[in-house]
Design a protein around this motif. Structure first.
Motif, PDB file in Angstrom:
ATOM      1  N   MET A   1      50.612  54.383  23.667  1.00 28.97           N
ATOM      2  CA  MET A   1      50.148  54.759  22.318  1.00 28.97           C
ATOM      3  C   MET A   1      50.970  55.917  21.782  1.00 28.97           C
ATOM      4  O   MET A   1      51.359  56.818  22.539  1.00 28.97           O
ATOM      5  CB  MET A   1      48.648  55.072  22.366  1.00 28.97           C
ATOM      6  CG  MET A   1      48.260  56.494  22.584  1.00 28.97           C
ATOM      7  SD  MET A   1      46.492  56.769  22.832  1.00 28.97           S
ATOM      8  CE  MET A   1      46.052  55.796  24.266  1.00 28.97           C
ATOM      9  N   ALA A   5      50.271  59.303  16.333  1.00 23.97           N
ATOM     10  CA  ALA A   5      49.282  58.505  15.594  1.00 23.97           C
ATOM     11  C   ALA A   5      48.054  59.388  15.348  1.00 23.97           C
ATOM     12  O   ALA A   5      47.755  60.261  16.160  1.00 23.97           O
ATOM     13  CB  ALA A   5      48.891  57.283  16.420  1.00 23.97           C
ATOM     14  N   TYR A   7      44.536  61.044  15.307  1.00 26.93           N
ATOM     15  CA  TYR A   7      43.411  61.058  16.257  1.00 26.93           C
ATOM     16  C   TYR A   7      42.140  60.940  15.426  1.00 26.93           C
ATOM     17  O   TYR A   7      41.865  61.785  14.577  1.00 26.93           O
ATOM     18  CB  TYR A   7      43.418  62.365  17.052  1.00 26.93           C
ATOM     19  CG  TYR A   7      42.388  62.385  18.159  1.00 26.93           C
ATOM     20  CD1 TYR A   7      42.693  61.921  19.437  1.00 26.93           C
ATOM     21  CD2 TYR A   7      41.101  62.867  17.922  1.00 26.93           C
ATOM     22  CE1 TYR A   7      41.749  61.938  20.450  1.00 26.93           C
ATOM     23  CE2 TYR A   7      40.148  62.876  18.930  1.00 26.93           C
ATOM     24  CZ  TYR A   7      40.480  62.416  20.196  1.00 26.93           C
ATOM     25  OH  TYR A   7      39.535  62.426  21.189  1.00 26.93           O
ATOM     26  N   LYS A   8      41.366  59.884  15.673  1.00 22.06           N
ATOM     27  CA  LYS A   8      40.180  59.633  14.848  1.00 22.06           C
ATOM     28  C   LYS A   8      38.896  59.813  15.643  1.00 22.06           C
ATOM     29  O   LYS A   8      38.750  59.257  16.733  1.00 22.06           O
ATOM     30  CB  LYS A   8      40.236  58.215  14.285  1.00 22.06           C
ATOM     31  CG  LYS A   8      41.364  58.000  13.288  1.00 22.06           C
ATOM     32  CD  LYS A   8      41.327  56.594  12.740  1.00 22.06           C
ATOM     33  CE  LYS A   8      42.333  56.420  11.615  1.00 22.06           C
ATOM     34  NZ  LYS A   8      42.297  55.034  11.082  1.00 22.06           N
ATOM     35  N   ILE A  30      38.350  51.309  21.389  1.00 21.56           N
ATOM     36  CA  ILE A  30      39.425  52.293  21.168  1.00 21.56           C
ATOM     37  C   ILE A  30      40.487  52.117  22.257  1.00 21.56           C
ATOM     38  O   ILE A  30      41.681  52.020  21.972  1.00 21.56           O
ATOM     39  CB  ILE A  30      38.856  53.736  21.155  1.00 21.56           C
ATOM     40  CG1 ILE A  30      38.065  53.986  19.861  1.00 21.56           C
ATOM     41  CG2 ILE A  30      39.983  54.768  21.291  1.00 21.56           C
ATOM     42  CD1 ILE A  30      37.288  55.298  19.831  1.00 21.56           C
ATOM     43  N   ASN A  33      42.401  48.673  22.138  1.00 21.21           N
ATOM     44  CA  ASN A  33      43.381  48.545  21.060  1.00 21.21           C
ATOM     45  C   ASN A  33      44.446  49.635  21.087  1.00 21.21           C
ATOM     46  O   ASN A  33      45.237  49.757  20.145  1.00 21.21           O
ATOM     47  CB  ASN A  33      42.658  48.536  19.699  1.00 21.21           C
ATOM     48  CG  ASN A  33      41.870  47.249  19.502  1.00 21.21           C
ATOM     49  OD1 ASN A  33      42.452  46.207  19.224  1.00 21.21           O
ATOM     50  ND2 ASN A  33      40.560  47.311  19.682  1.00 21.21           N
ATOM     51  N   LEU A  35      44.232  52.853  20.707  1.00 23.90           N
ATOM     52  CA  LEU A  35      44.104  53.825  19.610  1.00 23.90           C
ATOM     53  C   LEU A  35      43.877  55.227  20.163  1.00 23.90           C
ATOM     54  O   LEU A  35      43.441  55.402  21.305  1.00 23.90           O
ATOM     55  CB  LEU A  35      42.915  53.436  18.710  1.00 23.90           C
ATOM     56  CG  LEU A  35      43.015  52.039  18.083  1.00 23.90           C
ATOM     57  CD1 LEU A  35      41.685  51.643  17.464  1.00 23.90           C
ATOM     58  CD2 LEU A  35      44.118  52.022  17.023  1.00 23.90           C
ATOM     59  N   ARG A  36      44.157  56.218  19.345  1.00 18.21           N
ATOM     60  CA  ARG A  36      43.868  57.604  19.713  1.00 18.21           C
ATOM     61  C   ARG A  36      42.568  57.995  19.028  1.00 18.21           C
ATOM     62  O   ARG A  36      42.471  57.930  17.790  1.00 18.21           O
ATOM     63  CB  ARG A  36      44.980  58.550  19.263  1.00 18.21           C
ATOM     64  CG  ARG A  36      46.307  58.308  19.969  1.00 18.21           C
ATOM     65  CD  ARG A  36      47.318  59.353  19.544  1.00 18.21           C
ATOM     66  NE  ARG A  36      47.024  60.644  20.143  1.00 18.21           N
ATOM     67  CZ  ARG A  36      46.952  61.786  19.482  1.00 18.21           C
ATOM     68  NH1 ARG A  36      47.134  61.806  18.177  1.00 18.21           N
ATOM     69  NH2 ARG A  36      46.692  62.913  20.111  1.00 18.21           N
ATOM     70  N   PHE A 262      38.702  52.280  12.046  1.00 24.76           N
ATOM     71  CA  PHE A 262      39.952  52.269  12.812  1.00 24.76           C
ATOM     72  C   PHE A 262      40.971  51.251  12.302  1.00 24.76           C
ATOM     73  O   PHE A 262      42.094  51.208  12.786  1.00 24.76           O
ATOM     74  CB  PHE A 262      39.654  52.022  14.299  1.00 24.76           C
ATOM     75  CG  PHE A 262      38.898  53.155  14.944  1.00 24.76           C
ATOM     76  CD1 PHE A 262      39.548  54.304  15.351  1.00 24.76           C
ATOM     77  CD2 PHE A 262      37.516  53.091  15.107  1.00 24.76           C
ATOM     78  CE1 PHE A 262      38.860  55.359  15.937  1.00 24.76           C
ATOM     79  CE2 PHE A 262      36.809  54.141  15.690  1.00 24.76           C
ATOM     80  CZ  PHE A 262      37.487  55.282  16.104  1.00 24.76           C
ATOM     81  N   VAL A 264      41.126  48.063  12.669  1.00 26.69           N
ATOM     82  CA  VAL A 264      41.402  46.953  13.584  1.00 26.69           C
ATOM     83  C   VAL A 264      40.101  46.168  13.766  1.00 26.69           C
ATOM     84  O   VAL A 264      39.055  46.775  13.989  1.00 26.69           O
ATOM     85  CB  VAL A 264      41.833  47.477  14.983  1.00 26.69           C
ATOM     86  CG1 VAL A 264      42.127  46.325  15.936  1.00 26.69           C
ATOM     87  CG2 VAL A 264      43.031  48.411  14.866  1.00 26.69           C
TER      88      VAL A 264
END
Ligand code: ATR
Length: 280
Positions: A1, A5, A7-8, A30, A33, A35-36, A262, A264
């Motif tokens: 990752m 990107a 961070y959510k 998370i 996928n 994701l951060r 997110f 996605v």
């Protein structure tokens, strides 16, 4: 990752909230996928709801879910509300917009209908009358979901009859109230039975309902997920009815929320179901 990107942060606001399975679901997606971000528990007392909601954009949250007791109160505290949430009269998902304003959504109706479609391939609301037991907040989302899915007749029955009558009057046709004493016979000719009451939940008495009048083709749904098979669903399964438990609704209401935050669309995998079931 990618480390650059964004961070959510997202979470679930409730009181109490420690029992929520939502972190398991969203943190699984998370990771799956790449994701951060993180989905956290947000224990917020009722008197602090407005301050907590207004803190979301400040703290870098993309949104949150709302659970007991905040779903109804939040309606008057947010900046925008989607029509579905407005009709249900409750918000279960908050989205923080780019300008920091808060939009309220309700994904419970979608989650419920989708769980029926997952449980029975080709399920349609037009198959015949639906019987909804209970007239609380959960019933409101389910009724709106069934109406939008094309239900032609919804028989609503509740221990406190006046609540069912008020709701039937508010929504109008196809919702009609049935007296609590007539609930057993109300199953005659029905294609769907849904329990939205707390009866059958772990520690509660089973729902007092005789299934004799329910046609064999009917689908029996319970929105409870602890236990996964309530006494109502066990009795229905033993009699040969198809059943849908509350885990399907829980998972499916989470999907549009995750996608809104997110970007996605997450998938429902056996691995995720197993992971949640392992928490019971
Ligand atoms: P939710 O938001 O989960 O729907 P709720 O608004 O507190 O929770 O509603 C709980 C529902 O379970 C109500 O329909 C309630 O019936 P009453 O309106 O008569 O209180 C129903 N319920 C709770 N205990 C019950 C019982 N012992 N028998 C039948 N229904 C019951």
């Amino acid at each position: 990752m990618a480390v650059d990107a964004p961070y959510k942060l997202a979470g679930v606001m409730g009181w109490p909230v420690a029992h929520s399975r939502s972190p398991v679901i969203h943190n699984h997606w998370i990771a799956e996928n790449g994701l951060r971000g993180a989905y956290v528990l947000l224990p917020v007392q009722p008197q602090n709801l407005e301050k907590a909601l207004r803190s979301l954009p400040v703290l870098g949250f993309v949104g949150c879910n709302l659970t007991i007791p905040h779903k109804v109160e939040a309606v008057r505290l947010i900046d925008h509300i989607e029509p579905m949430a407005s009709r249900i009269g409750a918000v279960n998902t908050i989205v923080v917009e780019a300008d920091g304003s808060l939009t309220g959504r309700n994904t419970d109706a979608y989650g419920f209908i989708q769980s029926l479609r997952d449980a029975q391939l080709g399920w349609t609301a037009a198959a015949g009358p639906a019987v909804v037991v209970g007239a609380g907040g959960a019933a409101r989302a389910i009724i709106v979901g069934l109406i939008d899915a094309g239900a032609t007749e919804i028989r609503l029955t509740n221990r406190s009859g006046a609540k069912a009558q008020d709701m039937a009057q508010e929504f109008g046709w196809p919702v009609q109230a049935v007296a609590w004493d007539d609930r057993h016979d109300a199953l005659g000719g029905a294609a769907l039975l849904v329990n939205t009451t707390s009866q059958g939940m772990h520690g509660e008495a089973p729902l007092d309902l005789r299934l004799d009048s329910l046609p064999v083709q009917a689908l029996v749904a319970d929105i409870i997920y602890v236990p996964l098979e309530t006494p109502l669903l066990a009795a229905a399964r033993q009699r040969g009815y198809r059943t849908a438990n509350g885990l399907g609704m829980l998972l499916n209401q989470a999907r549009p929320a995750f996608e809104a935050w997110f970007g996605v669309a997450p998938i429902l995998s056996v691995a995720l179901s197993d992971r949640i079931q392992a928490t019971f």
